[in-house]
Design a protein around this motif. Sequence first.
Motif, mmCIF file in Angstrom:
data_model
loop_
_atom_site.group_PDB
_atom_site.id
_atom_site.type_symbol
_atom_site.label_atom_id
_atom_site.label_comp_id
_atom_site.label_asym_id
_atom_site.label_seq_id
_atom_site.Cartn_x
_atom_site.Cartn_y
_atom_site.Cartn_z
ATOM 1 N N PHE A 219 0.858 -1.181 0.000
ATOM 2 C CA PHE A 219 0.000 0.000 0.000
ATOM 3 C C PHE A 219 0.896 1.233 0.000
ATOM 4 O O PHE A 219 1.726 1.410 0.891
ATOM 5 C CB PHE A 219 -0.919 0.022 1.217
ATOM 6 C CG PHE A 219 -1.705 1.307 1.339
ATOM 7 C CD1 PHE A 219 -2.596 1.692 0.347
ATOM 8 C CD2 PHE A 219 -1.527 2.143 2.430
ATOM 9 C CE1 PHE A 219 -3.304 2.885 0.440
ATOM 10 C CE2 PHE A 219 -2.237 3.333 2.542
ATOM 11 C CZ PHE A 219 -3.132 3.702 1.547
ATOM 12 N N THR A 220 0.750 2.069 -1.019
ATOM 13 C CA THR A 220 1.574 3.267 -1.170
ATOM 14 C C THR A 220 0.692 4.503 -1.078
ATOM 15 O O THR A 220 0.000 4.846 -2.046
ATOM 16 C CB THR A 220 2.312 3.264 -2.524
ATOM 17 O OG1 THR A 220 2.921 1.995 -2.734
ATOM 18 C CG2 THR A 220 3.372 4.346 -2.568
ATOM 19 N N PRO A 221 0.673 5.189 0.080
ATOM 20 C CA PRO A 221 -0.176 6.378 0.224
ATOM 21 C C PRO A 221 0.137 7.455 -0.813
ATOM 22 O O PRO A 221 -0.773 8.149 -1.279
ATOM 23 C CB PRO A 221 0.136 6.863 1.646
ATOM 24 C CG PRO A 221 0.635 5.651 2.354
ATOM 25 C CD PRO A 221 1.373 4.853 1.322
ATOM 26 N N ASP A 222 1.431 7.610 -1.166
ATOM 27 C CA ASP A 222 1.807 8.651 -2.128
ATOM 28 C C ASP A 222 1.135 8.434 -3.471
ATOM 29 O O ASP A 222 0.793 9.397 -4.169
ATOM 30 C CB ASP A 222 3.330 8.671 -2.314
ATOM 31 C CG ASP A 222 4.064 9.049 -1.036
ATOM 32 O OD1 ASP A 222 3.408 9.583 -0.121
ATOM 33 O OD2 ASP A 222 5.281 8.799 -0.952
ATOM 34 N N ASP A 223 0.935 7.171 -3.858
ATOM 35 C CA ASP A 223 0.306 6.857 -5.142
ATOM 36 C C ASP A 223 -1.180 6.574 -4.993
ATOM 37 O O ASP A 223 -1.891 6.438 -6.001
ATOM 38 C CB ASP A 223 0.975 5.635 -5.785
ATOM 39 C CG ASP A 223 2.445 5.877 -6.088
ATOM 40 O OD1 ASP A 223 2.824 7.056 -6.238
ATOM 41 O OD2 ASP A 223 3.209 4.889 -6.154
ATOM 42 N N GLY A 224 -1.657 6.433 -3.753
ATOM 43 C CA GLY A 224 -3.053 6.087 -3.526
ATOM 44 C C GLY A 224 -3.416 4.740 -4.101
ATOM 45 O O GLY A 224 -4.490 4.585 -4.694
ATOM 46 N N SER B 263 -6.732 7.158 -5.289
ATOM 47 C CA SER B 263 -6.573 8.558 -5.686
ATOM 48 C C SER B 263 -5.682 8.626 -6.925
ATOM 49 O O SER B 263 -5.179 7.605 -7.398
ATOM 50 C CB SER B 263 -5.962 9.377 -4.541
ATOM 51 O OG SER B 263 -4.663 8.902 -4.215
ATOM 52 N N GLY B 264 -5.498 9.839 -7.434
ATOM 53 C CA GLY B 264 -4.651 10.008 -8.612
ATOM 54 C C GLY B 264 -5.398 9.770 -9.914
ATOM 55 O O GLY B 264 -6.633 9.716 -9.961
ATOM 56 N N THR B 265 -4.639 9.579 -10.985
ATOM 57 C CA THR B 265 -5.204 9.434 -12.331
ATOM 58 C C THR B 265 -6.183 8.274 -12.437
ATOM 59 O O THR B 265 -7.194 8.360 -13.142
ATOM 60 C CB THR B 265 -4.073 9.242 -13.362
ATOM 61 O OG1 THR B 265 -3.120 10.289 -13.215
ATOM 62 C CG2 THR B 265 -4.621 9.254 -14.777
ATOM 63 N N ASN B 266 -5.898 7.198 -11.728
ATOM 64 C CA ASN B 266 -6.722 5.983 -11.861
ATOM 65 C C ASN B 266 -7.674 5.786 -10.685
ATOM 66 O O ASN B 266 -8.111 4.662 -10.418
ATOM 67 C CB ASN B 266 -5.798 4.763 -11.984
ATOM 68 C CG ASN B 266 -4.853 4.867 -13.154
ATOM 69 O OD1 ASN B 266 -5.261 5.170 -14.260
ATOM 70 N ND2 ASN B 266 -3.566 4.644 -12.900
ATOM 71 N N GLU B 267 -8.019 6.876 -9.986
ATOM 72 C CA GLU B 267 -8.883 6.773 -8.818
ATOM 73 C C GLU B 267 -10.192 6.054 -9.144
ATOM 74 O O GLU B 267 -10.833 6.326 -10.168
ATOM 75 C CB GLU B 267 -9.192 8.172 -8.271
ATOM 76 C CG GLU B 267 -10.044 8.157 -7.019
ATOM 77 C CD GLU B 267 -10.294 9.558 -6.481
ATOM 78 O OE1 GLU B 267 -11.026 9.676 -5.467
ATOM 79 O OE2 GLU B 267 -9.760 10.530 -7.067
ATOM 80 N N GLY B 268 -10.573 5.113 -8.276
ATOM 81 C CA GLY B 268 -11.817 4.384 -8.463
ATOM 82 C C GLY B 268 -11.691 3.131 -9.303
ATOM 83 O O GLY B 268 -12.632 2.339 -9.398
ATOM 84 N N ASP B 269 -10.533 2.909 -9.898
ATOM 85 C CA ASP B 269 -10.329 1.733 -10.742
ATOM 86 C C ASP B 269 -9.809 0.559 -9.903
ATOM 87 O O ASP B 269 -9.172 0.764 -8.868
ATOM 88 C CB ASP B 269 -9.319 2.061 -11.851
ATOM 89 C CG ASP B 269 -9.413 1.081 -13.013
ATOM 90 O OD1 ASP B 269 -10.290 0.197 -12.981
ATOM 91 O OD2 ASP B 269 -8.602 1.203 -13.951
ATOM 92 N N PHE B 270 -10.095 -0.658 -10.344
ATOM 93 C CA PHE B 270 -9.557 -1.835 -9.675
ATOM 94 C C PHE B 270 -9.506 -2.984 -10.670
ATOM 95 O O PHE B 270 -10.184 -2.971 -11.705
ATOM 96 C CB PHE B 270 -10.407 -2.234 -8.461
ATOM 97 C CG PHE B 270 -11.684 -2.945 -8.824
ATOM 98 C CD1 PHE B 270 -11.734 -4.328 -8.908
ATOM 99 C CD2 PHE B 270 -12.828 -2.215 -9.105
ATOM 100 C CE1 PHE B 270 -12.906 -4.982 -9.257
ATOM 101 C CE2 PHE B 270 -14.007 -2.868 -9.453
ATOM 102 C CZ PHE B 270 -14.050 -4.252 -9.535
ATOM 103 N N VAL B 271 -8.707 -3.969 -10.349
ATOM 104 C CA VAL B 271 -8.636 -5.180 -11.168
ATOM 105 C C VAL B 271 -8.284 -6.361 -10.271
ATOM 106 O O VAL B 271 -7.432 -6.268 -9.392
ATOM 107 C CB VAL B 271 -7.599 -5.041 -12.312
ATOM 108 C CG1 VAL B 271 -6.221 -4.683 -11.769
ATOM 109 C CG2 VAL B 271 -7.509 -6.318 -13.134
#
Length: 240
Positions: free
Chosen positions: A152-157, A189-197
């Motif tokens: 888990f990387t908080p900086d990258d969310g 968070s960030g560009t891909n916020e809300g995405d998952f796989v």
Amino acid sequence: SIGALGAFSNIDGEPSMFVFGSLNAMMGGPAFFVVKGISAGFGYNRNLILPTPDMVPDYPLVRGALDPTYFTDGSPATALKKMAAFVPPKLGNYWLAAGVKFSSFELMESVALVAVKLGTRSEVSLIGTTTMKLPKKGAPYANLELGLVAVFTPDDGALKVNGKLTDNSWIIDKECRLTGEFAFYNWFSGTNEGDFVLSIGGYHPDYKRPSHYPAVQPLTLNWEVDSHTTVSGEAYFALT
């Protein structure tokens, strides 16, 4: 038994050190979580390099948690060599780690190690390995070994979980090999916020995998029964 390893050095006049130790002892617990050992360590002005899932069973901090004599078997120089590539000196980096060795229902033997990295970049990681041999006594018909790395990387969310069956995985016969990977990525968070796989064994061949999704090896079975007969297969599952 108790095993421990530490080192101290200087970087541009600044102290740099790490210590890691483990206790191997039956501590008990419920059937699904019987504690057989604990480990802990820290690094000051030291980096902590994480393994890939296939490297987890041989990762020094995991091996040290499994068997304290891993560090003490041989000279101090030999022990430090095992750690050198994974805890190199680095100014402004700090880490803490704690692990536990446990068994579940006398079927699975596992090690789980939590590491927190602070400094130039913050990360919370879980590194673990699980081995299951069936049956426990007598001639086995299955042996499964899984390496797991979650970061888990908080900086990258982002939360990134990767796992892989090791080369020591087989069923029915030792020549009936199982291989494959799984992954779960979630972006907060960030560009891909809300995405998952979630992928177990990869994706459909016609699926255009986004660049931020992990490449995942298919789940495969390969069994060379004899010189004339080979059984093989692949499987995958993906949820995006």
